[in-house]
Motif scaffolding. Sequence first.
Motif, PDB file in Angstrom:
ATOM      1  N   LYS A  70      37.882  32.948  50.612  1.00 24.55           N
ATOM      2  CA  LYS A  70      38.764  32.916  49.443  1.00 24.55           C
ATOM      3  C   LYS A  70      39.681  34.130  49.485  1.00 24.55           C
ATOM      4  O   LYS A  70      39.242  35.247  49.669  1.00 24.55           O
ATOM      5  N   ASP A  71      40.929  33.870  49.316  1.00 22.73           N
ATOM      6  CA  ASP A  71      41.879  34.955  49.211  1.00 22.73           C
ATOM      7  C   ASP A  71      42.885  34.569  48.138  1.00 22.73           C
ATOM      8  O   ASP A  71      42.797  33.508  47.525  1.00 22.73           O
ATOM      9  N   ALA A  72      43.823  35.410  47.886  1.00 23.64           N
ATOM     10  CA  ALA A  72      44.785  35.183  46.802  1.00 23.64           C
ATOM     11  C   ALA A  72      45.622  33.933  47.046  1.00 23.64           C
ATOM     12  O   ALA A  72      45.912  33.180  46.116  1.00 23.64           O
ATOM     13  N   LYS A  73      45.997  33.695  48.299  1.00 23.60           N
ATOM     14  CA  LYS A  73      46.836  32.529  48.603  1.00 23.60           C
ATOM     15  C   LYS A  73      46.075  31.239  48.320  1.00 23.60           C
ATOM     16  O   LYS A  73      46.607  30.320  47.710  1.00 23.60           O
ATOM     17  N   ASN A  74      44.808  31.169  48.765  1.00 23.17           N
ATOM     18  CA  ASN A  74      44.007  29.966  48.524  1.00 23.17           C
ATOM     19  C   ASN A  74      43.742  29.774  47.041  1.00 23.17           C
ATOM     20  O   ASN A  74      43.750  28.654  46.535  1.00 23.17           O
ATOM     21  N   ALA A  75      43.495  30.861  46.319  1.00 29.06           N
ATOM     22  CA  ALA A  75      43.239  30.765  44.883  1.00 29.06           C
ATOM     23  C   ALA A  75      44.488  30.283  44.147  1.00 29.06           C
ATOM     24  O   ALA A  75      44.394  29.445  43.243  1.00 29.06           O
ATOM     25  N   ALA A  76      45.649  30.785  44.529  1.00 25.34           N
ATOM     26  CA  ALA A  76      46.893  30.363  43.889  1.00 25.34           C
ATOM     27  C   ALA A  76      47.174  28.893  44.181  1.00 25.34           C
ATOM     28  O   ALA A  76      47.579  28.139  43.286  1.00 25.34           O
ATOM     29  N   GLU A  77      46.941  28.485  45.418  1.00 23.58           N
ATOM     30  CA  GLU A  77      47.154  27.088  45.784  1.00 23.58           C
ATOM     31  C   GLU A  77      46.179  26.180  45.036  1.00 23.58           C
ATOM     32  O   GLU A  77      46.558  25.113  44.558  1.00 23.58           O
ATOM     33  N   ALA A  78      44.939  26.623  44.904  1.00 22.77           N
ATOM     34  CA  ALA A  78      43.939  25.831  44.189  1.00 22.77           C
ATOM     35  C   ALA A  78      44.310  25.682  42.719  1.00 22.77           C
ATOM     36  O   ALA A  78      44.179  24.595  42.144  1.00 22.77           O
ATOM     37  N   SER A  79      44.788  26.749  42.103  1.00 21.25           N
ATOM     38  CA  SER A  79      45.173  26.654  40.687  1.00 21.25           C
ATOM     39  C   SER A  79      46.402  25.773  40.511  1.00 21.25           C
ATOM     40  O   SER A  79      46.491  25.017  39.541  1.00 21.25           O
ATOM     41  N   GLN A  82      45.197  22.243  40.786  1.00 21.37           N
ATOM     42  CA  GLN A  82      44.457  21.862  39.582  1.00 21.37           C
ATOM     43  C   GLN A  82      45.416  21.551  38.441  1.00 21.37           C
ATOM     44  O   GLN A  82      45.194  20.611  37.672  1.00 21.37           O
TER      45      GLN A  82
END
Length: 136
Positions: A70-79, A82
């Motif tokens: 998990k990194d910031a890019k994956n978290a931003a893409e996931a949000s 969603q």
Amino acid sequence: MKLSASQAAKKTGKSVPTITRAIKSGKISAEKTKSGGYQIEASELFRVFNAVTEEPNAKGNSLGDETPPKDAKNAAEASLLQEKIDALETALADAKAERDEWRDQAKRLALALPSPQASTDTNLGRPWWKRWLAVG
């Protein structure tokens, strides 16, 4: 150093069918053996597919980790994904509600229609010329 298709699959983390499909499509050049297998030059294989490292902590393609960290890019893409899912679910709920309203209106209109009754016009059973002349 030449590798068989199964050895190549192990070195790259791909399946044997993936390796043979790449050979048949021309992405990788290989020699066909008398037994029906393939001999692939290692440099040719690694030109197309990256090598898999055996150490789980090493950088690159590793079979040890199945999910990316998990990194910031994956978290931003996931949000973002969603948010899109939520918007689509809301639009779907609205469309279903509108469909139900139209269905209810159609049912009310169908119930309000007069029932078809036999016509009370006595002229319909007579020939046209008797109706036109009003004879009989």
